[in-house]
Design an enzyme around this catalytic site. Structure first.
Site, PDB file in Angstrom:
ATOM      1  CD  GLU A 271      63.527 -41.982  92.185  1.00 19.23           C
ATOM      2  OE1 GLU A 271      64.215 -43.019  92.283  1.00 19.23           O
ATOM      3  OE2 GLU A 271      62.833 -41.741  91.190  1.00 19.23           O
TER       4      GLU A 271
ATOM      5  CD  GLU B  70      63.538 -39.020  87.797  1.00 17.84           C
ATOM      6  OE1 GLU B  70      63.372 -40.245  87.566  1.00 17.84           O
ATOM      7  OE2 GLU B  70      64.505 -38.577  88.437  1.00 17.84           O
TER       8      GLU B  70
END
Length: 529
Positions: free
Chosen positions: A203, A417
């Site tokens: 990320e 995720e």
């Protein structure tokens, strides 16, 4: 070229509307159709995810040097909701064998964890390799493999060495590119004979936007008028600089791995990106344009360079000279620099046009001219989870995957995720805290939506739940719990399986594959007209 660009944009906006009709959620109150491992293709990988700072603890043990998150939590505890830190976290540094045993018992195929850069190289390579850190990760990897669990290893999950932050301001300097590459090569040399899936960065959007635009996460830099009220920083430039260097470090590392290690070690390498979905607030073109810009400034910021070799046109036009440029050589190096893409999906929001105001301060947070909200006409897009930013919207994972399929050439995807949080109610009896039926429903609906996207051609090869354990949740500290296993922070970090862990164990049971097609069909029908 202008006409061609308009046609591409028009097609993309049309896609936003079409996806809304493709991914339709199960109606509330109706019984969810059955789903299990057998619903997915043979070889599909199921696992859980974690990160070093959130899980390990052992902050000053085994030769580990401080990371920027150690500095941030200790010097700015007011930026953490409960003024906590990851000094101990879940203590996986000592309890990793118990955690691996838990994965084995649930039937998980894989475990995604990150390596603490400052545990391996407390400063740079010139400062020497910390052999105690190497031993810890060797032990973890070997324990996983002995239990039949594949390691998926993230090289950077936001915790760069404080030594490099002090030396040249970390990712604001191009010097970080070579230091990161040397760190990655150290890991390839030490662990690559057993690790077959590498992730360079987790990320980058979160790291750069929260760390350099809002200033609410490490390294805590932003303009003084931004939400983080930072002492130093430039919210209009630094997020773009830091992520530009991450993209270049990623590309250099991928090239290194492919040229020097891949043929021998037979592994794959990729990157993990955020994948929030944005729904136009209204049927107007301005709302649709805003939703597309929001996607460009979150996902396209990285996917466009990886697929096309440059930043999205909307970013180049709106950010101007504050957005770094790729040289021709850099563009060619970044383009195609992956074997797979990891997508982290949690939530979705509405997007509406937010016209620029004259004399406004430059910030990444306003550059997209998109107003992001969780509700429309007072009605939330989905049920509120524990975190203020989190609304439950299963359709979004389907819509995002089909958007990536249509706009970015349908790359190999892992959902790296996906999960939901609950409030950490310290007065709740343990027996009640283990009853996380909302989490079970969240996973059930999102897996159905994932199946729907795969039914329509999304090239997804695996799914990782966030998270194995309750853990340190960054700016929210320990005030929320994301784990499928409960961690008792007040009693020796004892682990207790929640109902969701038992649900996953049943979901993952390996048996004959009879009924596979029927389950796929039922799951698809639940998310289609």
């Amino acid at each position: 070229m202008a006409v061609a660009g308009a046609m591409v944009m028009s097609g993309a906006l049309l896609l936003l509307h079409l996806l809304a009709f493709t991914c339709v959620a199960c109606n509330g109150g109706s019984e969810l159709p059955p789903i299990s491992r057998r619903s997915f293709p043979k070889g599909f990988i199921f696992g859980t995810s974690s990160s070093s700072y959130q899980f390990e603890g052992g902050a000053v043990l085994g030769g580990r040097g401080p990371s920027i998150w150690d500095t941030f939590t200790h010097q700015s505890p007011d930026k953490i909701t409960d003024r906590s830190n990851g000094d101990v976290a879940c203590d996986s540094y000592h309890l990793y064998k118990e955690d691996v045993r838990s994965m084995k018992e649930m039937g998980m195929d894989a475990y995604r964890f990150s390596i603490s850069w400052s545990r391996i190289l407390p400063s740079a390579l010139s400062g020497g390799v910390n052999r105690e850190g190497i031993s810890y990760y060797n032990n973890l990897i070997n324990e996983l493999l002995s239990k039949g669990v594949q390691p998926f290893v993230t090289l950077f999950h936001w915790d760069s060495p404080q030594a490099l932050e002090d030396k040249y301001k970390g990712f604001l300097s191009p010097n970080i590119i070579n230091d990161y590459k040397e760190y990655a090569e150290t890991c390839f040399k030490e662990f690559g004979d057993r690790v077959k899936h590498w992730i360079t960065f987790n990320e980058p959007w979160t790291f750069c936007s929260m760390g350099y635009a809002s200033g609410i996460m490490a390294p805590g830099r932003c303009s003084s008028w931004e939400v983080g009220k930072c002492r130093v920083g430039d919210s209009g430039r630094e997020p773009y600089t830091a992520c530009h260097h991450q993209l270049l470090a990623h590309a250099e590392t991928v090239r290194l791995y492919k040229e020097k290690y891949q043929a021998l070690q037979k592994g794959k390498i990729g990157i993990i990106l955020n994948a929030d979905w944005f729904v136009p607030l209204s049927q107007s073109k301005s709302s649709s344009d805003a939703a597309r810009r929001a996607l460009d400034f979150m996902l396209g910021w990285f996917m466009d360079p990886l697929i096309r070799g440059d930043y999205p046109l909307s970013m180049r036009e709106l950010v101007g000279n504050r957005l770094p440029e790729f040289s021709k050589e850099q563009s060619g190096m970044v383009k195609g620099a992956f074997d797979f893409i990891g997508l982290n999906y949690y939530t979705s929001s509405y997007a509406d046009n937010d016209p620029p105001s004259h004399g406004h301060n430059n910030s990444y947070n306003t550059d997209a001219h998109a107003k992001i909200t969780g509700s429309r006409n007072g009605i939330p897009i989905g049920p509120q989870a524990a975190s203020f930013w989190f609304h439950i919207y299963p359709e979004g994972i389907c819509e995002m995957l089909l958007y990536v399929k249509e706009n970015y050439g349908n790359p190999t995807i892992y959902i790296t995720e996906n999960g939901v949080d609950e409030v950490n109610n310290k007065t709740m009896p343990l027996e009640e805290a283990l009853k996380d039926d909302t989490r079970i429903e969240y996973y059930h609906k999102h897996l159905l939506a994932l199946l729907s996207a795969m039914r329509d051609g999304a090239n997804v090869k695996g799914y990782f739940a966030w998270s194995l354990l309750d853990n340190f949740e960054w700016a929210e500290g320990y005030t929320v719990r994301f784990g499928i296993n409960f961690v008792d922070y007040d009693d020796g970090m004892k682990r207790y399986p929640k109902n969701s862990a038992r649900w996953f164990k049943k979901f993952l049971q390996k048996s004959n594959r009879d009924g596979n097609k029927r389950l796929k069909r039922v799951a698809y029908n639940a998310f289609s007209n």
